[in-house]
Scaffold this motif. Structure first.
Motif, PDB file in Angstrom:
ATOM      1  N   ALA B  44     111.422  89.382  72.336  1.00  0.00           N
ATOM      2  CA  ALA B  44     112.302  90.555  72.233  1.00  0.00           C
ATOM      3  C   ALA B  44     112.696  91.059  73.617  1.00  0.00           C
ATOM      4  N   LEU B  45     111.721  91.059  74.548  1.00  0.00           N
ATOM      5  CA  LEU B  45     112.021  91.530  75.907  1.00  0.00           C
ATOM      6  C   LEU B  45     112.999  90.589  76.599  1.00  0.00           C
ATOM      7  N   ARG B  46     112.792  89.278  76.421  1.00  0.00           N
ATOM      8  CA  ARG B  46     113.698  88.310  77.054  1.00  0.00           C
ATOM      9  C   ARG B  46     115.112  88.428  76.467  1.00  0.00           C
ATOM     10  N   LEU B  47     115.179  88.785  75.175  1.00  0.00           N
ATOM     11  CA  LEU B  47     116.502  88.907  74.538  1.00  0.00           C
ATOM     12  C   LEU B  47     117.250  90.156  74.996  1.00  0.00           C
ATOM     13  N   THR B  48     116.498  91.155  75.471  1.00  0.00           N
ATOM     14  CA  THR B  48     117.158  92.431  75.798  1.00  0.00           C
ATOM     15  C   THR B  48     117.169  92.743  77.287  1.00  0.00           C
ATOM     16  N   ALA B  51     117.550  88.805  83.147  1.00  0.00           N
ATOM     17  CA  ALA B  51     116.564  88.371  84.138  1.00  0.00           C
ATOM     18  C   ALA B  51     117.231  87.938  85.435  1.00  0.00           C
ATOM     19  N   SER B  52     118.545  87.715  85.401  1.00  0.00           N
ATOM     20  CA  SER B  52     119.246  87.339  86.640  1.00  0.00           C
ATOM     21  C   SER B  52     119.667  88.571  87.426  1.00  0.00           C
ATOM     22  N   ALA B 191     113.330  78.698  76.680  1.00  0.00           N
ATOM     23  CA  ALA B 191     113.465  78.821  75.214  1.00  0.00           C
ATOM     24  C   ALA B 191     114.485  79.876  74.795  1.00  0.00           C
ATOM     25  N   ILE B 192     114.723  80.881  75.634  1.00  0.00           N
ATOM     26  CA  ILE B 192     115.603  81.988  75.233  1.00  0.00           C
ATOM     27  C   ILE B 192     116.881  81.975  76.075  1.00  0.00           C
ATOM     28  N   HIS B 201     118.168  79.969  83.917  1.00  0.00           N
ATOM     29  CA  HIS B 201     117.036  80.768  84.386  1.00  0.00           C
ATOM     30  C   HIS B 201     115.731  80.257  83.769  1.00  0.00           C
ATOM     31  N   ALA B 202     114.725  80.093  84.609  1.00  0.00           N
ATOM     32  CA  ALA B 202     113.420  79.648  84.104  1.00  0.00           C
ATOM     33  C   ALA B 202     112.450  80.830  84.102  1.00  0.00           C
TER      34      ALA B 202
END
Lengths: 356, 273
Positions: B44-48, B51-52, B191-192, B201-202
């Motif tokens: 959920a955090l990665r979806l919202t 990260a770049s 994965a996301i 992005h890794a």
């Protein structure tokens, strides 16, 4: 008074343990301790991300603004896992010294430490002269046993009656890591051959280091407590699972007594360490007493716990494959850092008016 | 995107289980967040977040748990990871089953109207793996279980979910709102893909550790306390435990003298070949 960790402090400690279990396993420690740097850059970068270098740094300088109790919680876990990282040097020692510097030095250096762009070491033992020369100061002399001094970007050098900031690439400064008993912590020899620094590199009066040193001692004592706890846990686990003469060795009274004695030592050390951390957090005038008590008790508790762990493990305990001997080496090394137990007891007696 | 994540506390899987009569002795249990639920929070955090761009948040993550008061500790740990808000529905573990859980989350979804419900594929204690499927059925929403990858598509209106099935990876497109349950590999570095963070992005492998700032910030984030009654949940427990017993102790093995003897015993005694 409630003398226990708050919910947040407890969460921080659990998180530190979880992280170190993953990034400072026995295999990690053995891999990192033989490198020249003595720490793993990737794991250190993660510790910076977790906010450990920002822990003591005030929020106005980009830090988290926590205190000695929170640092003790992290150091306890670092000690348990024998973490090879410049935590004691950069956070326990250097940050505490910098917090006693004037605002301009704090504003210049603390954000860099908090963000992980600078690692710092404090050079205490040894003699270095500080001779004013126009608008510069010339540092000349020798410092020994500087924790992480070989790899730090910044050295805080106690010289003359002051503390000076010296960049690691300063002309005339040479650094050499010493071979010591404890491979998990690097100590360095520093030679200052007429190293010139601007007069503004003077951080604070040398006496200000005492307060910082007391706080660093509490952090080191917490690390020792963590190490002693881990030795006890290793011993109890082994005593429950190692079967000899058809019974777990923990059922034999000789082993039971050893384990019970270790528990008493660890719990007493915990009381001394947490009391000292609490006094440091509240700027209590009794902190020097508590710091000496915590250091002398935790040093001996860790030494005994590590020694007994080797005994309880029998022949396996002193093989290179088992962590018991790494704990014994760390315990021996830590006991003599920043003042050994007898020196601390003498200091304690002096403060209490019990010696001449 | 508003995401509702379910989180259950479970006994530490590393800890030895003790029985007390016909139930588990939970007096000395170390509770922790179900690992798959922790992966769901990380998802959920990665979806919202972008990260770049310094993890700038774009969306809301609400974590819900059903359990006694001290589940707050596990909820706080998800807030420390970065979730925005938590909901604790009062309940006792022994009085819950997947039916009650699904009905409770249904009521919450109807009340709060999330775009996505993320769940762990199963809980490490019961391993029943059916709350998510029931929930999707009750809500009439599309479901994608065992998600190993998620990509946000159609301008945030749908998800492309790579499901880990026996034959390999099945890719399924679900329009939002939807229910997605996550599998182990959802926390792999690539994965996301959320449409904001750079595609290459890794992420670090595994769920994130809470930073000191996160832990301190979690103290100030809200945890809403509510009850099954207040949400209007009327479902009754359908699963009844009849007996509970520890597996039999392992017997000592035997040593054989030769390969021939081993083969003969496997054939005539163990009857496996």
């Amino acid at each position: 008074m409630r003398f226990a960790l708050t919910e947040e402090q407890d969460a921080l400690k659990r998180q530190a343990r979880r992280f170190l279990e993953q990034r400072s396993s026995s295999a990690d420690v053995r891999r990192v301790m033989v490198t020249d740097a003595g720490f793993a850059a990737e794991a250190w970068a993660e510790m910076v991300q977790l906010g450990w270098t920002a822990l003591l740094v005030p929020e106005r300088h980009g830090g988290v603004g926590l205190g000695p109790v929170e640092l003790a919680a992290v150091m306890e876990e670092a000690g348990a896992s024998l973490a090879c990282a410049p935590l004691l040097s950069t956070v326990g020692l250097a940050t505490n010294v910098l917090l006693r510097a004037d605002e301009s030095h704090q504003a210049a250096l603390l954000p860099e430490i908090a963000a992980g762009r600078l690692r710092a070491a404090v050079a205490l033992a040894g003699e270095v002269d500080a001779r004013p020369d126009a608008d510069e100061v010339v540092l000349h002399g020798h410092k020994s046993f500087v924790v992480d001094g070989h790899s730090a970007d910044l050295l805080l050098v106690v010289a003359g009656d002051g503390v000076y900031v010296v960049r690691a690439n300063a002309e005339g400064l040479s650094r050499r890591a010493r071979a010591t008993l404890d491979p998990t912590r690097k100590l360095a020899e520093l030679t200052f051959d007429s190293v010139r620094v601007p007069a503004s590199a003077r951080l604070c009066h040398g006496a200000a280091v005492d307060g910082a040193l007391d706080r660093a001692k509490v952090a080191l004592a917490a690390e020792q407590l963590g190490g002693a706890e881990r030795c006890l846990a290793l011993s109890v686990e082994y005593a429950k699972t190692r079967v000899q003469f058809g019974r777990p060795i923990g059922s034999f009274q000789a082993i039971k007594h050893h384990c019970a004695d270790l528990l008493v030592l660890v719990e007493s050390a915990r009381s001394a360490v947490w009391w000292a951390a609490f006094l440091a957090a509240t700027d209590d005038p009794e902190l020097p007493l508590a710091a000496s008590l915590a250091r002398s008790y935790a040093s001996e508790a860790y030494l005994q716990a590590a020694g007994q762990t080797i005994q309880i493990h029998g022949g396996m305990g002193f093989t290179w494959d088992h962590d018991a001997h790494l704990h014994l080496r760390r315990a021996r090394g830590s006991a003599t850092l920043l003042g050994d137990p007898s020196a601390e007891r003498e200091r304690l007696a002096h403060k209490l008016g019990l010696s001449s | 995107m508003k995401i509702l994540v379910t989180a259950k506390r479970v006994p530490d899987p590393e800890q030895k289980v003790k029985l007390k009569g016909n139930e588990l002795d939970q007096s000395a249990t170390n509770w922790q967040l179900n690992q798959f639920d922790e992966y769901a929070v990380e998802t959920a955090l990665r979806l919202t977040e972008n990260a770049s761009a310094g993890n700038a948040r774009d969306g809301e993550v609400v974590v819900v748990s059903i359990g006694p008061k001290d589940v707050q500790q596990q909820l706080r740990s998800t807030l420390a990871m970065g979730a925005d808000k938590a909901i604790l529905v009062a309940g006792e573990d022994a009085e819950l089953d997947a039916e009650i859980v699904a009905r409770t989350i249904q009521k919450l979804a109807e009340r709060d109207k999330p775009d996505l419900i993320l769940m762990g594929k199963l809980a490490a204690d019961s391993e029943s793996n059916d709350a998510g499927q029931r929930l999707a059925g009750y809500l009439g929403w599309p479901q994608a279980t065992f998600a190993g990858t998620i990509e946000v598509v159609d301008g945030g209106k749908a998800l492309l979910v790579g499901r880990e099935v026996d034959a390999g990876i099945e890719t399924k497109k679900v329009t939002l709102p939807a229910v997605v349950t996550v599998d182990l590999r959802i926390v792999a570095p690539h994965a996301i893909k959320n449409g904001k963070t750079a595609k290459d992005h890794a992420y670090a492998e595994g769920p994130r550790y809470a930073s000191l700032k996160g832990i301190m910030a979690a103290k100030k984030k809200p945890i809403e306390d509510t009850t099954l009654q207040a949400l209007g949940v009327t479902a009754q427990k359908r699963i009844k435990t009849t007996t509970l017993e520890a597996p039999p102790a392992r017997k000592a093995g035997i040593k054989v003298q030769s390969v021939e003897e081993l083969v003969q015993k496997l054939h005539s005694e163990a009857k496996v070949i």
